[in-house]
Design a protein around this motif. Structure first.
Motif, PDB file in Angstrom:
ATOM      1  N   GLU A  75      -3.218  -5.694   0.996  1.00 12.73           N
ATOM      2  CA  GLU A  75      -2.479  -4.452   1.225  1.00 12.73           C
ATOM      3  C   GLU A  75      -1.941  -3.888  -0.090  1.00 12.73           C
ATOM      4  O   GLU A  75      -1.977  -2.677  -0.320  1.00 12.73           O
ATOM      5  CB  GLU A  75      -1.336  -4.700   2.214  1.00 12.73           C
ATOM      6  CG  GLU A  75      -1.808  -4.956   3.643  1.00 12.73           C
ATOM      7  CD  GLU A  75      -0.677  -5.283   4.594  1.00 12.73           C
ATOM      8  OE1 GLU A  75      -0.786  -4.929   5.791  1.00 12.73           O
ATOM      9  OE2 GLU A  75       0.316  -5.907   4.144  1.00 12.73           O
ATOM     10  N   HIS A  76      -1.453  -4.767  -0.950  1.00  8.77           N
ATOM     11  CA  HIS A  76      -0.954  -4.322  -2.250  1.00  8.77           C
ATOM     12  C   HIS A  76      -2.085  -3.734  -3.088  1.00  8.77           C
ATOM     13  O   HIS A  76      -1.917  -2.700  -3.761  1.00  8.77           O
ATOM     14  CB  HIS A  76      -0.307  -5.493  -2.994  1.00  8.77           C
ATOM     15  CG  HIS A  76       0.163  -5.139  -4.377  1.00  8.77           C
ATOM     16  ND1 HIS A  76       1.272  -4.362  -4.617  1.00  8.77           N
ATOM     17  CD2 HIS A  76      -0.356  -5.462  -5.602  1.00  8.77           C
ATOM     18  CE1 HIS A  76       1.436  -4.208  -5.930  1.00  8.77           C
ATOM     19  NE2 HIS A  76       0.453  -4.864  -6.545  1.00  8.77           N
ATOM     20  N   GLY A 104      -3.025  -0.373  -1.612  1.00  7.13           N
ATOM     21  CA  GLY A 104      -1.910   0.551  -1.601  1.00  7.13           C
ATOM     22  C   GLY A 104      -1.520   1.095  -0.249  1.00  7.13           C
ATOM     23  O   GLY A 104      -0.938   2.185  -0.149  1.00  7.13           O
ATOM     24  N   GLN A 105      -1.816   0.367   0.816  1.00  7.73           N
ATOM     25  CA  GLN A 105      -1.432   0.818   2.153  1.00  7.73           C
ATOM     26  C   GLN A 105      -1.408  -0.366   3.118  1.00  7.73           C
ATOM     27  O   GLN A 105      -2.113  -1.347   2.911  1.00  7.73           O
ATOM     28  CB  GLN A 105      -2.386   1.892   2.672  1.00  7.73           C
ATOM     29  CG  GLN A 105      -3.821   1.441   2.810  1.00  7.73           C
ATOM     30  CD  GLN A 105      -4.733   2.561   3.273  1.00  7.73           C
ATOM     31  OE1 GLN A 105      -4.297   3.561   3.824  1.00  7.73           O
ATOM     32  NE2 GLN A 105      -6.026   2.400   3.051  1.00  7.73           N
ATOM     33  N   PRO A 106      -0.576  -0.268   4.158  1.00 10.55           N
ATOM     34  CA  PRO A 106      -0.525  -1.366   5.146  1.00 10.55           C
ATOM     35  C   PRO A 106      -1.794  -1.391   5.988  1.00 10.55           C
ATOM     36  O   PRO A 106      -2.431  -0.372   6.216  1.00 10.55           O
ATOM     37  CB  PRO A 106       0.695  -1.011   5.993  1.00 10.55           C
ATOM     38  CG  PRO A 106       0.819   0.467   5.878  1.00 10.55           C
ATOM     39  CD  PRO A 106       0.370   0.817   4.478  1.00 10.55           C
ATOM     40  N   LEU A 107      -2.138  -2.584   6.450  1.00 11.58           N
ATOM     41  CA  LEU A 107      -3.305  -2.763   7.308  1.00 11.58           C
ATOM     42  C   LEU A 107      -2.934  -3.050   8.750  1.00 11.58           C
ATOM     43  O   LEU A 107      -3.739  -2.821   9.656  1.00 11.58           O
ATOM     44  CB  LEU A 107      -4.169  -3.908   6.763  1.00 11.58           C
ATOM     45  CG  LEU A 107      -4.832  -3.649   5.408  1.00 11.58           C
ATOM     46  CD1 LEU A 107      -5.446  -4.931   4.862  1.00 11.58           C
ATOM     47  CD2 LEU A 107      -5.903  -2.572   5.543  1.00 11.58           C
ATOM     48  N   THR A 117      -3.991  -0.714  11.730  1.00 10.31           N
ATOM     49  CA  THR A 117      -3.832   0.721  11.544  1.00 10.31           C
ATOM     50  C   THR A 117      -5.193   1.401  11.697  1.00 10.31           C
ATOM     51  O   THR A 117      -6.243   0.743  11.693  1.00 10.31           O
ATOM     52  CB  THR A 117      -3.272   1.026  10.151  1.00 10.31           C
ATOM     53  OG1 THR A 117      -4.230   0.572   9.172  1.00 10.31           O
ATOM     54  CG2 THR A 117      -1.937   0.322   9.924  1.00 10.31           C
ATOM     55  N   GLU A 168      -6.597   3.180   9.479  1.00  6.68           N
ATOM     56  CA  GLU A 168      -7.303   2.937   8.221  1.00  6.68           C
ATOM     57  C   GLU A 168      -7.952   1.550   8.222  1.00  6.68           C
ATOM     58  O   GLU A 168      -9.065   1.373   7.722  1.00  6.68           O
ATOM     59  CB  GLU A 168      -6.346   3.078   7.039  1.00  6.68           C
ATOM     60  CG  GLU A 168      -5.833   4.484   6.779  1.00  6.68           C
ATOM     61  CD  GLU A 168      -4.720   4.892   7.729  1.00  6.68           C
ATOM     62  OE1 GLU A 168      -4.360   6.087   7.720  1.00  6.68           O
ATOM     63  OE2 GLU A 168      -4.218   4.014   8.477  1.00  6.68           O
ATOM     64  N   MET A 200      -3.120   3.803  -6.439  1.00  7.76           N
ATOM     65  CA  MET A 200      -3.798   2.597  -5.947  1.00  7.76           C
ATOM     66  C   MET A 200      -4.155   1.700  -7.117  1.00  7.76           C
ATOM     67  O   MET A 200      -4.550   2.177  -8.174  1.00  7.76           O
ATOM     68  CB  MET A 200      -5.069   2.981  -5.176  1.00  7.76           C
ATOM     69  CG  MET A 200      -5.812   1.787  -4.589  1.00  7.76           C
ATOM     70  SD  MET A 200      -7.351   2.272  -3.771  1.00  7.76           S
ATOM     71  CE  MET A 200      -6.715   3.240  -2.416  1.00  7.76           C
ATOM     72  N   SER A 225       0.479  -3.278  11.789  1.00  7.17           N
ATOM     73  CA  SER A 225       1.872  -3.121  12.215  1.00  7.17           C
ATOM     74  C   SER A 225       2.142  -4.161  13.281  1.00  7.17           C
ATOM     75  O   SER A 225       1.220  -4.617  13.966  1.00  7.17           O
ATOM     76  CB  SER A 225       2.129  -1.708  12.753  1.00  7.17           C
ATOM     77  OG  SER A 225       1.306  -1.456  13.886  1.00  7.17           O
TER      78      SER A 225
END
Length: 311
Positions: A45-46, A49-52, A63, A65, A1, A54
């Motif tokens: 998101e970058h 380190g994860q998508p928020l 998501t 998260e 991250m 879809s």
């Protein structure tokens, strides 16, 4: 991250997309372009380190998260709004913004009169009214003051019990002229009754009322909106339950010897706000006038003095 640093613009954009369900709607809410909103979401998101989100046919879906992170962002949003409300009233003047949370029925039927007399006394106040049957988060600074119909149980709150609001059966005179006036509780079985639909709290209330009356009540007209129930009564659709001070304005009391129930009324604020002149003025005004409302006496203008102790 990536190493994280505060990015309020990105986080409030994330919250706007979460609440509206699309980039375009979030852009309209924030007064931004859609590409700017997309860029902020991608940058956030970058950073984490994860998508928020879809994508599906209905728009953007957060998501799991994202839903967890939104709790923290929303608290920041409440705190930011509270900061500007507090800043608007700095000083000894009774001025600035106060955000008040009330139930839908209270906001429609009671608050306009209370706010009118408050504004007459303090025209520099700016009042934001949140109508919801869900409890606002006072500790999280979602609002400054709340009116609740049950005893507050959270700590760090200043609370004032102002009295009990009696409830009774009411109907429009036109309905009673057509269908007759019930002489006893058993007569209600022959009438059109207006009541709740799926609200758990209201269904619990109905069960207690049925125990009190010793009979089952059948509601031909059902809604969980108390203002809608009152509107049905006023239109002459049937008999329902409402607060005595409201029903006695323009309806006819049915079974006048019967108090169906009593609602406790409380005014509540965060303890940290007790030294705010604008919060103190609004709190005291609401407490004094709601006490008079509970007893059926005239609403007045009482806004001087110090913030009350809990109780």
């Amino acid at each position: 991250m990536s190493t994280l640093s505060p990015d309020w613009d990105g986080q409030r954009t994330f919250l706007a997309v979460l609440d509206t369900g699309s980039l375009s709607a979030a852009a309209r809410m924030l007064g931004l372009t859609q590409p700017t909103v997309r860029h902020r979401i991608e940058a956030l998101e970058h950073a984490i380190g994860q998508p928020l989100f879809s994508r599906n046919v209905n728009g953007l879906v957060p998501t799991d998260e994202a839903r967890e992170l939104a709790v923290h962002v929303r608290r920041m949003a409440f705190a930011s709004e509270a900061f500007y409300r507090a800043a608007s009233g700095v000083g000894s003047e009774i001025a600035g913004t106060v955000r008040i949370s009330v139930a839908e029925f209270v906001g429609i039927e009671i608050m306009p009169l209370l706010l009118a007399s408050l504004r007459d006394s303090h025209p520099e106040l700016e009042l934001e009214l949140v109508l919801s049957n869900e409890n606002a988060d006072l500790l999280g600074q979602e609002v400054d003051i709340a009116i609740r119909m049950h005893r507050p149980c959270q700590g760090a709150l200043v609370t004032k019990r102002v009295g009990c609001i009696p409830l009774g059966f009411f109907a429009a005179g036109s309905y009673l002229e057509r269908h007759g006036v019930p002489k006893c509780a058993a007569d209600l079985a022959a009438h059109t009754l207006i009541g709740s639909d799926r609200s758990r709290m209201d269904r619990d209330f109905t069960r207690e009322l049925q125990k009190k009356l010793g009979q089952t009540l059948y509601f031909a007209l059902r809604t969980d909106s108390h203002p809608a129930q009152l509107a049905m009564m006023r239109t002459g659709l049937g008999i329902g339950v409402t607060q005595l001070p409201i029903g006695e304005r323009d309806l006819v009391r049915v079974l006048p010897g019967l108090i169906v129930a009593e609602l406790e009324a409380w005014v509540v604020a965060h303890a940290d706000l007790r030294h705010s002149h604008r919060i103190d003025a609004v709190f005291r005004h609401l407490a004094a006038n709601l006490r008079q409302y509970c007893t059926g006496t005239q609403i007045t203008q009482i806004t001087s003095g110090s913030f009350p102790s809990s109780g």
